[in-house]
Design a protein around this motif. Structure first.
Motif, PDB file in Angstrom:
ATOM      1  N   LEU A  77     -47.609 -12.475 -17.621  1.00 47.90           N
ATOM      2  CA  LEU A  77     -47.205 -12.759 -19.067  1.00 47.90           C
ATOM      3  C   LEU A  77     -46.705 -14.262 -19.326  1.00 47.90           C
ATOM      4  N   ARG A  78     -45.901 -14.837 -18.109  1.00 55.12           N
ATOM      5  CA  ARG A  78     -45.482 -16.435 -18.125  1.00 55.12           C
ATOM      6  C   ARG A  78     -46.602 -17.060 -18.076  1.00 55.12           C
ATOM      7  N   MET A  79     -47.804 -16.611 -17.413  1.00 55.14           N
ATOM      8  CA  MET A  79     -48.758 -17.599 -17.418  1.00 55.14           C
ATOM      9  C   MET A  79     -49.709 -17.576 -18.533  1.00 55.14           C
ATOM     10  N   ARG A  80     -49.698 -16.444 -19.184  1.00 52.36           N
ATOM     11  CA  ARG A  80     -50.403 -16.669 -20.601  1.00 52.36           C
ATOM     12  C   ARG A  80     -49.750 -17.243 -21.582  1.00 52.36           C
ATOM     13  N   VAL A  81     -48.522 -17.627 -21.514  1.00 47.71           N
ATOM     14  CA  VAL A  81     -47.724 -18.595 -22.309  1.00 47.71           C
ATOM     15  C   VAL A  81     -48.326 -19.981 -21.993  1.00 47.71           C
ATOM     16  N   TYR A  82     -48.329 -19.983 -20.545  1.00 46.56           N
ATOM     17  CA  TYR A  82     -48.752 -21.443 -19.931  1.00 46.56           C
ATOM     18  C   TYR A  82     -50.086 -21.755 -20.544  1.00 46.56           C
ATOM     19  N   ARG A  83     -51.158 -20.822 -20.251  1.00 43.62           N
ATOM     20  CA  ARG A  83     -52.271 -20.600 -20.715  1.00 43.62           C
ATOM     21  C   ARG A  83     -52.634 -21.200 -22.186  1.00 43.62           C
ATOM     22  N   GLN A  84     -51.658 -20.644 -23.122  1.00 51.05           N
ATOM     23  CA  GLN A  84     -51.819 -21.272 -24.288  1.00 51.05           C
ATOM     24  C   GLN A  84     -51.791 -22.766 -24.575  1.00 51.05           C
ATOM     25  N   MET A  85     -50.862 -23.434 -23.733  1.00 51.81           N
ATOM     26  CA  MET A  85     -50.709 -24.709 -23.803  1.00 51.81           C
ATOM     27  C   MET A  85     -51.847 -25.288 -23.430  1.00 51.81           C
ATOM     28  N   ARG A  86     -52.473 -24.921 -22.150  1.00 52.22           N
ATOM     29  CA  ARG A  86     -53.866 -25.338 -21.508  1.00 52.22           C
ATOM     30  C   ARG A  86     -54.798 -25.496 -22.521  1.00 52.22           C
ATOM     31  N   ASP A  87     -55.188 -24.474 -23.180  1.00 53.97           N
ATOM     32  CA  ASP A  87     -56.244 -24.125 -23.978  1.00 53.97           C
ATOM     33  C   ASP A  87     -56.558 -25.362 -24.857  1.00 53.97           C
ATOM     34  N   ASP A  88     -55.395 -25.863 -25.545  1.00 56.16           N
ATOM     35  CA  ASP A  88     -55.536 -26.880 -26.630  1.00 56.16           C
ATOM     36  C   ASP A  88     -55.703 -28.212 -25.558  1.00 56.16           C
ATOM     37  N   LEU A  89     -55.002 -28.085 -24.540  1.00 55.18           N
ATOM     38  CA  LEU A  89     -55.442 -29.505 -23.756  1.00 55.18           C
ATOM     39  C   LEU A  89     -56.876 -29.961 -23.279  1.00 55.18           C
ATOM     40  N   GLU A  90     -57.329 -28.589 -23.068  1.00 56.07           N
ATOM     41  CA  GLU A  90     -59.029 -28.676 -22.356  1.00 56.07           C
ATOM     42  C   GLU A  90     -59.601 -29.215 -23.302  1.00 56.07           C
ATOM     43  N   LYS A  91     -59.367 -29.404 -24.578  1.00 53.39           N
ATOM     44  CA  LYS A  91     -60.127 -30.109 -25.652  1.00 53.39           C
ATOM     45  C   LYS A  91     -60.020 -31.578 -25.922  1.00 53.39           C
ATOM     46  N   ARG A  92     -59.049 -31.894 -25.119  1.00 55.23           N
ATOM     47  CA  ARG A  92     -58.505 -33.268 -25.387  1.00 55.23           C
ATOM     48  C   ARG A  92     -58.494 -34.200 -24.004  1.00 55.23           C
TER      49      ARG A  92
END
Length: 196
Positions: A127-142
């Motif tokens: 669950l903690r990594m899911r929150v982290y992944r939410q941040m990563r997803d947008d960064l992967e576009k940038r």
């Protein structure tokens, strides 16, 4: 109430959610250090052994609360990202707002007072990594793939630190705490490239 056979057993319909609700209220009153199975049972109107039937230790209650917290935090961020803004800033504002609304739970989620369960619980880690992944997803576009892990950790550290400073009263939030959070988090966006 007693009978000739001794005290009658207290029957409580849906005890597990009741114990978690009581524990969460206790947590918000006094932080992770305030949790005690005896007090949770007392406030729920049951004996400590009845509470142990559902949670074999205080760590088990702490883990259940942390799981609940991370699930709610993830849902808050998802809702913010599904809104009209749909970007990291909205997610960051939702993250800090969750911590401000649930300071005791937020501290517990990151292991305060319960380090052992926090490190070894796979559900909490997921669950903690899911929150982290939410941040990563947008960064992967940038960013380039090699820059994403450090950038995500930087953003999480900043947001987590800001959340703690605010719930500890170390930052004067003014009349509109969400606006203050937005002003601070916008500074990060000034250095990020636009989404590709």
């Amino acid at each position: 109430m007693t009978t000739d056979k001794g005290p009658t057993r207290y029957h409580h319909g849906n005890l597990r959610p009741t114990l978690l609700s009581v524990a969460r209220a206790l947590l918000e009153e006094g932080g992770p250090a305030a949790l005690s199975l005896r007090e949770i049972g007392r406030r729920a109107g049951v004996s400590a052994p009845a509470a142990y039937h559902y949670f074999n230790s205080l760590d088990a209650i702490a883990a259940a609360l942390a799981e609940q917290g991370f699930a709610e935090l993830g849902e808050s961020i998802d809702a913010a990202l599904a809104g009209p803004r749909r970007h990291l800033l909205a997610g960051g504002i939702a993250y800090v707002a969750f911590a401000r609304s649930n300071p005791g739970l937020y501290r517990l989620m990151f292991g305060e007072g319960f380090q052992a369960y926090s490190k070894g619980n796979e559900e909490i880690r997921t669950l903690r990594m899911r929150v982290y992944r939410q941040m990563r997803d947008d960064l992967e576009k940038r960013l380039t793939p090699g820059d994403v892990p450090n950038a995500a950790l930087f953003l999480w550290s900043l947001t987590h630190g800001l959340a703690l400073l605010m719930i500890d009263g170390q930052v004067e939030a003014g009349a509109d705490p969400d606006a203050k959070v937005e002003e601070i988090l916008k500074l990060v966006g000034m250095g990020l490239p636009a989404a590709r």
